[in-house]
Design a protein around this motif. Structure first.
Motif, mmCIF file in Angstrom:
data_model
loop_
_atom_site.group_PDB
_atom_site.id
_atom_site.type_symbol
_atom_site.label_atom_id
_atom_site.label_comp_id
_atom_site.label_asym_id
_atom_site.label_seq_id
_atom_site.Cartn_x
_atom_site.Cartn_y
_atom_site.Cartn_z
ATOM 1 N N GLY A 1 1.149 -1.257 0.061
ATOM 2 C CA GLY A 1 0.200 0.162 0.160
ATOM 3 C C GLY A 1 0.919 1.406 0.087
ATOM 4 N N LYS A 2 1.928 1.105 -0.917
ATOM 5 C CA LYS A 2 3.003 2.435 -0.814
ATOM 6 C C LYS A 2 2.275 3.643 -0.943
ATOM 7 C CE LYS A 2 7.227 3.307 -2.741
ATOM 8 N NZ LYS A 2 8.445 2.924 -3.634
ATOM 9 N N VAL A 3 1.326 3.623 -2.075
ATOM 10 C CA VAL A 3 0.582 4.883 -2.160
ATOM 11 C C VAL A 3 -0.084 5.476 -1.071
ATOM 12 C CG1 VAL A 3 -1.248 5.981 -3.412
ATOM 13 C CG2 VAL A 3 0.203 4.330 -4.641
ATOM 14 N N VAL A 4 -0.447 4.762 -0.161
ATOM 15 C CA VAL A 4 -1.096 5.334 1.215
ATOM 16 C C VAL A 4 0.039 5.933 2.072
ATOM 17 C CG1 VAL A 4 -2.334 4.594 3.184
ATOM 18 C CG2 VAL A 4 -2.944 3.560 1.167
ATOM 19 N N VAL A 5 1.160 5.184 2.396
ATOM 20 C CA VAL A 5 2.063 5.764 3.235
ATOM 21 C C VAL A 5 3.078 6.956 2.650
ATOM 22 C CG1 VAL A 5 2.429 3.594 4.554
ATOM 23 C CG2 VAL A 5 3.723 3.996 2.648
ATOM 24 N N SER A 6 2.756 7.086 1.322
ATOM 25 C CA SER A 6 3.445 8.086 0.667
ATOM 26 C C SER A 6 2.554 9.325 0.295
ATOM 27 C CB SER A 6 4.476 7.608 -0.488
ATOM 28 O OG SER A 6 3.641 6.996 -1.444
ATOM 29 N N ASP A 7 1.492 9.265 0.222
ATOM 30 C CA ASP A 7 0.542 10.233 -0.188
ATOM 31 C C ASP A 7 0.363 11.303 0.756
ATOM 32 O OD1 ASP A 7 -1.635 11.421 -1.361
ATOM 33 O OD2 ASP A 7 -2.590 10.029 -2.172
ATOM 34 N N LYS A 8 1.006 12.570 0.602
ATOM 35 C CA LYS A 8 0.834 13.557 1.391
ATOM 36 C C LYS A 8 -0.787 14.145 1.696
ATOM 37 C CE LYS A 8 5.291 13.735 1.577
ATOM 38 N NZ LYS A 8 6.173 13.140 2.930
ATOM 39 N N ARG A 9 -1.598 13.653 0.958
ATOM 40 C CA ARG A 9 -2.886 14.295 1.036
ATOM 41 C C ARG A 9 -3.411 13.432 2.434
ATOM 42 N NH1 ARG A 9 -4.909 13.090 -4.892
ATOM 43 N NH2 ARG A 9 -3.537 11.388 -4.350
ATOM 44 N N ILE A 10 -2.934 12.126 2.615
ATOM 45 C CA ILE A 10 -3.221 11.399 3.754
ATOM 46 C C ILE A 10 -2.640 11.956 5.096
ATOM 47 C CG2 ILE A 10 -3.522 9.053 5.201
ATOM 48 C CD1 ILE A 10 -4.862 9.287 2.462
ATOM 49 N N PRO A 11 -3.351 12.355 6.284
ATOM 50 C CA PRO A 11 -2.855 12.701 7.383
ATOM 51 C C PRO A 11 -1.689 12.056 7.849
ATOM 52 C CG PRO A 11 -5.289 12.733 7.691
ATOM 53 C CD PRO A 11 -4.917 12.094 6.226
ATOM 54 N N SER A 12 -0.673 12.943 8.090
ATOM 55 C CA SER A 12 0.556 12.243 8.548
ATOM 56 C C SER A 12 0.457 11.243 9.505
ATOM 57 C CB SER A 12 1.535 13.186 8.708
ATOM 58 O OG SER A 12 1.246 14.043 9.879
ATOM 59 N N VAL A 13 -0.358 11.348 10.489
ATOM 60 C CA VAL A 13 -0.690 10.664 11.934
ATOM 61 C C VAL A 13 -1.020 9.316 11.282
ATOM 62 C CG1 VAL A 13 -2.132 10.032 13.806
ATOM 63 C CG2 VAL A 13 -1.097 12.431 13.406
ATOM 64 N N VAL A 14 -1.955 9.380 10.136
ATOM 65 C CA VAL A 14 -2.288 7.963 9.535
ATOM 66 C C VAL A 14 -1.106 7.419 8.840
ATOM 67 C CG1 VAL A 14 -4.027 6.893 8.030
ATOM 68 C CG2 VAL A 14 -4.795 8.787 9.510
ATOM 69 N N ARG A 15 -0.618 7.901 8.100
ATOM 70 C CA ARG A 15 0.580 7.277 7.484
ATOM 71 C C ARG A 15 1.531 6.849 8.318
ATOM 72 N NH1 ARG A 15 3.057 11.233 4.977
ATOM 73 N NH2 ARG A 15 2.030 12.976 5.305
ATOM 74 N N ASN A 16 1.933 7.374 9.416
ATOM 75 C CA ASN A 16 2.848 7.321 10.319
ATOM 76 C C ASN A 16 2.564 5.933 11.055
ATOM 77 O OD1 ASN A 16 5.369 8.503 10.355
ATOM 78 N ND2 ASN A 16 4.693 9.970 11.433
ATOM 79 N N THR A 17 1.226 5.721 11.484
ATOM 80 C CA THR A 17 0.681 4.714 12.442
ATOM 81 C C THR A 17 0.804 3.466 11.615
ATOM 82 O OG1 THR A 17 -0.690 6.015 13.685
ATOM 83 C CG2 THR A 17 -1.095 3.788 13.637
ATOM 84 N N ILE A 18 0.302 3.368 10.215
ATOM 85 C CA ILE A 18 0.501 2.496 9.217
ATOM 86 C C ILE A 18 1.945 1.850 9.138
ATOM 87 C CG2 ILE A 18 -0.060 1.499 7.026
ATOM 88 C CD1 ILE A 18 -2.309 3.199 6.873
ATOM 89 N N ASN A 19 2.832 2.903 8.735
ATOM 90 C CA ASN A 19 4.194 2.711 8.734
ATOM 91 C C ASN A 19 4.904 1.961 9.875
ATOM 92 O OD1 ASN A 19 6.183 2.439 6.828
ATOM 93 N ND2 ASN A 19 6.660 4.532 6.845
ATOM 94 N N VAL A 20 4.460 2.516 11.239
ATOM 95 C CA VAL A 20 5.045 1.906 12.412
ATOM 96 C C VAL A 20 4.584 0.295 12.769
ATOM 97 C CG1 VAL A 20 5.024 1.929 14.824
ATOM 98 C CG2 VAL A 20 5.372 4.074 13.603
#
Length: 401
Positions: A136-155
Motif C-alpha cells: 500500500g505504498k501509495v497510502v504511506v507516501s501520499d501527502k494528502r493522507i494525514p501524517s498521523v495515519v501514514r505514520n501509524t500504518i508505517n510503524v
C-alpha cells in the motif's frame, strides 16, 4: 540454463517495467502485481520447465536481506517526535488488534481445517499476521493522507513482523522439538528477543549515526558511501542483536528509527537507497513468490482455502482493528481505513520460507496450510494494489470535508 533464463527474465522485466512504471501506477497496477505475474509466467505454470526448490539457500538469503532493508528504511522514514505524540495509535494496533487477529484466525482455522494440527493452524495465523506497507505504498507516501495515519500504518508494518517473528520461531521449535525454550520459558524467550533486539538496534543506529555524521562533516567519507554506509549499519545491527540472543529484525527496525531521527541528512540517504536498490530487492522477492510459491501450492487451492484467505484480509483483520481502538476518538471510516490497509507481503513470504527451512522442507502433509498462506498473499497483492490509490484519494477527500 534455466537459471540464466530466469536472470534474463528478471533483467528484461525490470527494464520494461521501469519504462512504464509511472503509467502503470496511474492505472492502479503496482510493481508487486507485475513482478508476481512475471514470476508465474517464468514458472512451470507458464514457460518454465521445472519447479525451483523453495528451500534453496539462495532464496532464503534473498528474502532475509530484503526484509532487513525494508524494516530499516521504513523505520528511518518515521518521525520519532510525532510518534511520541501519537504512540497510542500504533500501540493499539500492535498490542491489542494484533493478538486478537491471531486468536480469530486460529479459532477460525480449527473450523476450516479440522484435520490439521493446532500447531500448524497457529503457524498459519502467525504467517499471515504481519502487514506490509510496501503493498500500500501509495497510502504511506501520499501527502494528502494525514501524517498521523501514514505514520501509524508505517510503524505497525515495521514492528509487527519483528514482534511476531520470535513467536513463530518458538512455535517451530515446539513442532520440531529441537529447542529447550519450546517446552518451557517461551514467554521469557520472546520478551528477551524483543528487548535485546530493540536495545541493541537502537544503540547501533544512534552511535552509528553520530560516527557517520562526524565522518561526513570532516569530509572523510566519499559521497557514494553515504548511501551504502547506513545500509551496512542495518546488517551490522541485525547480527549484533543476534549475537546477544536478540531479534535481528527488531534490531534493524530500531536501528533505522534512531539513525533517521538522529540525522536528517542520513535519513535522506537511506530514502534514496530504498527508492532504488531497496525497491529492486522487494520486486525480486515478489517475482520469487510468483516463480516458486504459486506453482508449488496452486493444486491445493479450494473453496474453503479461498474463503479463509478472504476472511483473513477482511474480517480477521478489520474487526480487531475497529475493536482495538476502543473508546479512542477515531471515527469509523478511519478505523476501517486502518483495518483494510494491512496487506500481507514480504514478511509473510519470509515467514513461509523460514518455516519450510526449519521443517527441513517436510511440509507435504500440511500443504493446505501453506497453500492458504500463498493464496492470501496473492489476493492481497492484487486487491491492495488495485485499491490503494482510489481509497487513498477517497479518504483524503473525506478528511478534508
Amino acid at each position: 540454463m534455466h537459471e540464466h533464463l530466469t536472470i534474463l527474465g528478471i533483467s528484461l522485466i525490470i527494464l520494461i517495467y521501469g519504462f512504464f512504471s509511472a503509467l502503470l501506477s496511474r492505472k492502479n497496477i503496482s510493481g508487486p502485481m507485475v513482478f508476481t505475474a512475471v514470476g508465474v509466467l517464468l514458472s512451470p505454470l507458464g514457460i518454465g520447465k521445472e519447479l525451483i526448490n523453495v528451500n534453496a539457500q539462495s532464496i532464503q538469503i534473498m528474502a532475509e536481506i530484503t526484509l532487513v532493508i525494508v524494516l530499516f528504511s521504513d523505520a528511518a522514514a518515521l518521525n520519532l517526535t510525532q510518534l511520541k505524540n501519537n504512540w497510542r495509535l500504533p500501540a493499539r494496533l500492535l498490542f491489542v488488534a494484533l493478538p486478537i487477529t491471531i486468536v480469530f484466525a486460529t479459532m477460525a482455522g480449527t473450523l476450516f481445517f479440522p484435520n490439521e494440527s493446532i500447531y500448524y493452524i497457529l503457524l498459519l495465523a502467525l504467517i499471515l499476521a504481519p502487514t506490509d506497507a510496501a503493498l500500500g505504498k501509495v497510502v504511506v507516501s501520499d501527502k494528502r493522507i494525514p501524517s498521523v495515519v501514514r505514520n501509524t500504518i508505517n510503524v505497525e508494518s515495521g514492528l509487527n513482523d519483528g514482534i511476531v517473528f520470535p513467536i513463530l520461531l518458538t512455535l517451530l521449535a515446539m513442532i520440531t522439538s529441537e529447542a529447550q525454550h519450546a517446552q518451557s520459558g517461551w514467554m521469557m524467550y520472546i520478551a528477551k528477543q524483543i528487548f535485546i533486539g530493540g536495545v541493541a538496534g537502537a544503540f547501533v543506529g544512534w552511535f552509528g549515526a553520530i560516527l557517520m555524521q562526524k565522518s561526513i562533516q570532516k569530509q572523510w567519507m566519499e559521497h557514494q558511501y553515504t548511501n551504502l554506509a547506513p545500509i551496512a549499519l542495518a546488517f551490522f545491527s541485525y547480527y549484533f542483536a543476534e549475537h546477544f540472543s536478540g531479534n535481528g529484525y527488531i534490531a534493524a527496525f530500531f536501528s533505522g528509527l534512531l539513525l533517521g531521527n538522529t540525522s536528517s541528512q542520513l535519513k535522506e540517504h537511506v530514502e534514496e537507497f530504498a527508492e532504488s536498490e531497496g525497491e529492486f530487492l522487494i520486486m525480486v522477492s515478489f517475482l520469487i513468490f510468483g516463480l516458486v510459491f504459486i506453482p508449488m501450492s496452486i493444486e491445493y487451492w479450494s473453496f474453503k482455502v479461498l474463503l479463509y484467505a478472504i476472511l483473513s484480509l477482511t474480517l480477521f483483520r478489520m474487526l480487531p482493528v475497529v475493536l482495538g481502538f476502543g473508546k479512542m476518538d477515531i471515527d469509523t471510516k478511519t478505523r476501517l481505513f486502518y483495518g483494510w490497509f494491512g496487506p500481507r507481503g514480504i514478511a509473510s513470504i519470509l515467514y513461509i520460507l523460514v518455516a519450510i527451512h526449519q521443517l527441513d522442507g517436510d511440509i507435504s502433509a500440511h500443504m493446505e496450510v501453506f497453500a492458504t498462506a500463498s493464496l492470501t498473499i496473492l489476493l492481497s497483492i492484487i486487491l491492495h494494489g488495485l485499491s490503494a490509490q482510489p481509497l487513498a484519494i477517497l479518504y483524503s477527500r473525506y478528511t478534508k470535508a
